[in-house]
Write a protein that holds these residues in place. Structure first.
Motif, PDB file in Angstrom:
ATOM      1  N   ARG A  88    -111.420 101.034 -64.876  1.00 25.90           N
ATOM      2  CA  ARG A  88    -112.286 100.899 -63.414  1.00 25.90           C
ATOM      3  C   ARG A  88    -113.700 101.117 -63.966  1.00 25.90           C
ATOM      4  N   ALA A  89    -114.452 100.056 -63.367  1.00 23.82           N
ATOM      5  CA  ALA A  89    -115.741  99.719 -63.572  1.00 23.82           C
ATOM      6  C   ALA A  89    -116.588  99.111 -62.474  1.00 23.82           C
ATOM      7  N   GLN A  90    -117.793  98.793 -62.790  1.00 26.69           N
ATOM      8  CA  GLN A  90    -118.677  98.134 -61.703  1.00 26.69           C
ATOM      9  C   GLN A  90    -119.330  96.806 -62.505  1.00 26.69           C
ATOM     10  N   VAL A  91    -119.355  95.986 -61.821  1.00 25.05           N
ATOM     11  CA  VAL A  91    -120.321  94.704 -62.396  1.00 25.05           C
ATOM     12  C   VAL A  91    -121.163  94.198 -61.138  1.00 25.05           C
ATOM     13  N   GLN A  92    -122.446  93.958 -61.676  1.00 22.14           N
ATOM     14  CA  GLN A  92    -123.588  93.220 -60.713  1.00 22.14           C
ATOM     15  C   GLN A  92    -123.572  91.698 -60.799  1.00 22.14           C
ATOM     16  N   GLY A  93    -123.312  91.217 -59.726  1.00 19.88           N
ATOM     17  CA  GLY A  93    -123.450  89.863 -59.785  1.00 19.88           C
ATOM     18  C   GLY A  93    -124.721  89.190 -60.073  1.00 19.88           C
ATOM     19  N   ARG A  94    -125.028  88.197 -60.512  1.00 19.94           N
ATOM     20  CA  ARG A  94    -126.430  87.596 -60.625  1.00 19.94           C
ATOM     21  C   ARG A  94    -126.440  86.100 -60.105  1.00 19.94           C
ATOM     22  N   GLY A  95    -127.571  85.992 -59.316  1.00 25.80           N
ATOM     23  CA  GLY A  95    -128.016  84.869 -58.526  1.00 25.80           C
ATOM     24  C   GLY A  95    -129.035  84.310 -59.114  1.00 25.80           C
ATOM     25  N   GLY A  96    -129.800  83.687 -58.375  1.00 22.96           N
ATOM     26  CA  GLY A  96    -131.082  82.888 -58.776  1.00 22.96           C
ATOM     27  C   GLY A  96    -130.992  81.659 -59.748  1.00 22.96           C
ATOM     28  N   ALA A  97    -132.111  81.332 -60.148  1.00 22.57           N
ATOM     29  CA  ALA A  97    -131.947  79.888 -61.020  1.00 22.57           C
ATOM     30  C   ALA A  97    -131.168  79.955 -62.228  1.00 22.57           C
ATOM     31  N   ALA A  98    -130.501  78.768 -62.414  1.00 21.51           N
ATOM     32  CA  ALA A  98    -129.671  78.662 -63.572  1.00 21.51           C
ATOM     33  C   ALA A  98    -130.418  78.621 -64.699  1.00 21.51           C
ATOM     34  N   THR A  99    -129.945  78.721 -65.851  1.00 20.92           N
ATOM     35  CA  THR A  99    -130.515  78.902 -67.214  1.00 20.92           C
ATOM     36  C   THR A  99    -130.842  77.419 -67.778  1.00 20.92           C
ATOM     37  N   PRO A 100    -131.748  76.884 -68.272  1.00 20.61           N
ATOM     38  CA  PRO A 100    -132.045  75.569 -69.004  1.00 20.61           C
ATOM     39  C   PRO A 100    -130.848  75.123 -69.270  1.00 20.61           C
ATOM     40  N   TYR A 101    -129.988  75.875 -70.101  1.00 25.77           N
ATOM     41  CA  TYR A 101    -128.779  75.417 -70.697  1.00 25.77           C
ATOM     42  C   TYR A 101    -127.729  74.962 -69.730  1.00 25.77           C
ATOM     43  N   ALA A 102    -127.765  75.678 -68.542  1.00 25.94           N
ATOM     44  CA  ALA A 102    -126.799  75.526 -67.665  1.00 25.94           C
ATOM     45  C   ALA A 102    -126.998  74.090 -66.870  1.00 25.94           C
TER      46      ALA A 102
ATOM     47  N   GLY B  45    -111.237  95.763 -47.467  1.00 27.80           N
ATOM     48  CA  GLY B  45    -112.477  95.446 -48.271  1.00 27.80           C
ATOM     49  C   GLY B  45    -111.963  95.334 -49.708  1.00 27.80           C
ATOM     50  N   GLN B  46    -110.931  94.285 -49.814  1.00 28.91           N
ATOM     51  CA  GLN B  46    -110.503  94.072 -51.238  1.00 28.91           C
ATOM     52  C   GLN B  46    -110.033  92.643 -51.520  1.00 28.91           C
ATOM     53  N   ALA B  47    -110.133  92.338 -52.889  1.00 27.63           N
ATOM     54  CA  ALA B  47    -109.481  91.221 -53.080  1.00 27.63           C
ATOM     55  C   ALA B  47    -109.073  90.969 -54.248  1.00 27.63           C
TER      56      ALA B  47
ATOM     57  N   ALA C  35    -125.396  93.862 -54.906  1.00 24.68           N
ATOM     58  CA  ALA C  35    -125.135  95.195 -54.952  1.00 24.68           C
ATOM     59  C   ALA C  35    -124.021  95.317 -55.832  1.00 24.68           C
ATOM     60  N   PRO C  36    -123.619  96.528 -56.597  1.00 17.87           N
ATOM     61  CA  PRO C  36    -122.385  96.520 -57.541  1.00 17.87           C
ATOM     62  C   PRO C  36    -121.258  96.154 -56.894  1.00 17.87           C
ATOM     63  N   LEU C  37    -120.467  95.643 -57.399  1.00 19.41           N
ATOM     64  CA  LEU C  37    -118.868  95.393 -57.220  1.00 19.41           C
ATOM     65  C   LEU C  37    -117.979  96.321 -57.980  1.00 19.41           C
ATOM     66  N   SER C  38    -117.222  97.034 -57.266  1.00 25.24           N
ATOM     67  CA  SER C  38    -116.087  97.808 -58.008  1.00 25.24           C
ATOM     68  C   SER C  38    -115.253  96.848 -58.355  1.00 25.24           C
ATOM     69  N   LEU C  39    -114.537  97.257 -59.711  1.00 24.00           N
ATOM     70  CA  LEU C  39    -113.386  96.376 -60.300  1.00 24.00           C
ATOM     71  C   LEU C  39    -112.376  97.569 -60.837  1.00 24.00           C
ATOM     72  N   ALA C  40    -111.091  96.927 -60.641  1.00 18.40           N
ATOM     73  CA  ALA C  40    -109.912  97.393 -61.319  1.00 18.40           C
ATOM     74  C   ALA C  40    -109.624  96.316 -62.087  1.00 18.40           C
ATOM     75  N   LEU C  41    -109.502  96.545 -63.429  1.00 17.25           N
ATOM     76  CA  LEU C  41    -108.993  95.270 -64.367  1.00 17.25           C
ATOM     77  C   LEU C  41    -107.662  96.012 -65.127  1.00 17.25           C
ATOM     78  N   LEU C  42    -106.612  95.157 -64.964  1.00 21.35           N
ATOM     79  CA  LEU C  42    -105.425  95.543 -65.402  1.00 21.35           C
ATOM     80  C   LEU C  42    -104.996  95.091 -66.656  1.00 21.35           C
ATOM     81  N   GLN C  43    -104.379  95.903 -67.492  1.00 21.37           N
ATOM     82  CA  GLN C  43    -104.100  95.640 -68.630  1.00 21.37           C
ATOM     83  C   GLN C  43    -102.641  96.390 -69.174  1.00 21.37           C
ATOM     84  N   GLY C  44    -101.705  95.283 -68.928  1.00 20.31           N
ATOM     85  CA  GLY C  44    -100.280  95.727 -68.834  1.00 20.31           C
ATOM     86  C   GLY C  44     -99.651  96.131 -70.251  1.00 20.31           C
ATOM     87  N   ASN C  45    -100.475  95.335 -71.342  1.00 23.51           N
ATOM     88  CA  ASN C  45     -99.843  95.711 -72.795  1.00 23.51           C
ATOM     89  C   ASN C  45     -98.261  95.519 -72.719  1.00 23.51           C
TER      90      ASN C  45
END
Length: 532
Positions: A482-496, A310-312, A238-248
């Motif tokens: 403010r954005a969303q990110v979708q986590g990714r599970g499943g098998a690791a890549t060959p490189y990983a 519901g926040q971290a 499920a998409p995870l909502s984000l708040a990414l802070l850029q203080g400049n």
């Protein structure tokens, strides 16, 4: 009977032109990593510039000259890549401009010596047969890149593979990583440098082109199936909502008690308490003081704010004491935690977070808050939140994919989202911002996990598991992305999978195996086929 040098079939080129071409090729290589007018990596320019350098190398005329030309090429490339170190040393560090220039050139020249050495080795080892010469060139290029990335703590910033975050070679990232991509680019560059007009009528040349095309198409299809699913679709989060802070916060004020410190404390406090997203991320040293230096209740108020609901929160802050030592760290607050989550930076920045032996005299010449920090462990656990395993890394730690890869050793605890917390305000409004973004994009390609970036000045962004930037805040602007990110599970890549177990040793072994074979066969391979 005396044995002729393996590349004797190539007529040496004299005069100033080879030196000029080596310099131009090096500067073009630097520009390919982040085009100065737009910041985009240009994969085709990386191959063309490396092909120009290979053309110069083929006509070097001897091992000594090849080494010197390689040193010029690499020094120009590396100085053109991280010239912005001048800003941190002169503008913010107060080091005299001539000394800062010499320091940048000295670092570039030192790291360029790896490429000088392999250039000389190529001339001594490479067979005349063009395909074999290209393989030897790629193997030696791989060894130079690995040496730069790992020796003396490693500084792989600007490795050639980072120009390929988009383009045909990007499909190789999931299998061989950035150094494997760089070796593949070197192979193509040397083949390009040796191409002749007669090859248009040569069946073997066309067979080689078709074979390389088939390999590339296979890698691209494998990546497509892994990312998009060919048959059973990969797990969807499920998409995870984000708040990414850029203080400049201006870098020359960031650690000043009368300006930058109170500015940062107030702005980040307000934004952290007002944020509504599921995951809030504040950048590296967003809080520029130790917890014991903060007003009572400041940090405790944040912990209480995120103890329920519901926040971290992931927050960049220095930790420690004079007795225990200090760390560049991330604190995490989430509901139902008995203790705050903690991540301590492992790969420290030389001269910034630790002072190499015999170099304290150099750091004492600069007015920069420096220190000897303690190192965190490799493979620290992730923050478990909202069904995701969120793995932080700090600043240029995302350069070291082999260290991030350790977290994929256990599939049950491997990350589903990577998070980079950075402050590269030390380097001004330069291509360093775009170069660092490309580095994070390459990590996303290698592990097929999204990478979230929260920075002080840029580039604050969200990168999906395909390595594409889905959201980005303009650099040097204060605000919240403010954005969303979708986590990714499943098998690791060959490189990983292989880098988690063996690190980069398989690539070292491959490079040395090819170089060793070329050494054993030197003088015996390809001479009868010098016209091929």
């Amino acid at each position: 009977m005396a044995v002729a040098p393996p590349l004797a079939a190539h007529a040496p080129r004299r005069g100033p032109l080879p030196w000029v071409l080596a310099l131009v090729a090096g500067l073009a290589q630097a520009a390919s990593l982040a085009w100065p007018w737009g910041g985009q990596p240009l994969w085709w320019l990386q191959i063309l510039s490396l092909g120009l350098w290979a053309h110069v190398l083929l006509g070097a005329g001897g091992t000594r000259r090849a080494g010197l030309l390689g040193w010029v090429f690499a020094t120009a490339w590396l100085a053109g890549t991280f010239w912005w170190l001048f800003i941190s040393m002169h503008t913010y560090g107060g080091l005299a401009a001539p000394l800062a220039v010499l320091a940048v050139l000295g670092l570039a020249a030192f790291l360029g010596s790896y490429y000088a050495a392999v250039s000389a080795c190529f001339w001594a080892l490479a067979p005349v047969h063009r395909a074999l010469a290209a393989i030897v060139f790629a193997a030696l290029w791989l060894l130079a890149e690995l040496a730069r990335g790992q020796w003396w703590t490693g500084f792989p910033w600007g490795a050639g593979g980072y120009a390929h975050v988009q383009g045909p070679l990007a499909a190789l990232a999931r299998s061989v990583g950035v150094y494997g991509i760089g070796a593949a680019a070197a192979l193509l560059a040397m083949l390009l440098a040796q191409a002749r007009r007669a090859d248009l009528r040569n069946a073997r040349a066309w067979a080689l082109v078709l074979a390389l095309t088939a390999v590339g198409a296979g890698a691209a299809w494998q990546r497509h199936c892994a990312v998009e699913g060919c048959g059973a679709p990969p797990p969807v989060h499920a998409p995870l909502s984000l708040a990414l802070l850029q203080g400049n916060i201006p870098q020359d004020e960031k650690f000043q008690p009368g300006s930058g410190v109170p500015m940062a404390l107030q702005w980040y406090y307000d934004q952290i308490h007002a944020a509504k997203a599921s995951l809030v991320v504040a950048p590296e040293t967003a809080i520029p003081l130790l917890p014991q230096q903060l007003v009572p209740g400041y940090l405790e108020g944040m912990a209480e704010r995120y103890a329920a609901g519901g926040q971290a929160l992931l927050l960049g802050i220095p930790l420690g004491s004079l007795e225990e030592g200090y760390t560049n760290s991330v604190l995490g607050f989430a509901p139902e935690q008995s203790q705050p989550y903690r991540y301590d930076k492992h790969h420290l920045v030389p001269f910034g977070e630790f002072i190499p032996p015999f170099f304290r005299w150099f750091t004492e010449m600069m007015n920069i808050p420096l220190g000897d920090f303690n190192r965190g462990a490799v493979g620290q656990p992730s923050l478990a939140w909202a069904g995701e395993r969120i793995a932080p890394n700090i600043c240029y730690e995302d350069l070291f994919g082999e260290e991030i890869g350790v977290r994929f050793l256990d599939p049950a605890s491997s990350p589903t989202i990577l998070v980079n917390l950075s402050n590269i305000g030390w380097f001004g409004n330069t291509v360093a911002v775009d170069q660092h973004l490309a580095i994070s994009r390459l990590r996303a390609l290698e592990f097929e996990r999204p990478m979230v970036r929260a920075t002080n000045t840029g580039a604050t962004a969200v990168i999906d598991h395909r390595g594409q930037v889905t959201h980005r805040m303009p650099a040097y602007q204060r605000g919240v992305l403010r954005a969303q990110v979708q986590g990714r599970g499943g098998a690791a890549t060959p490189y990983a999978r292989w880098v988690a177990r063996w690190g980069l040793w398989p690539l070292w072994a491959l490079g040395f195996a090819v170089a060793g074979l070329a050494w054993c066969l030197r003088g015996r391979t390809g001479r009868a086929r010098a016209g091929n």
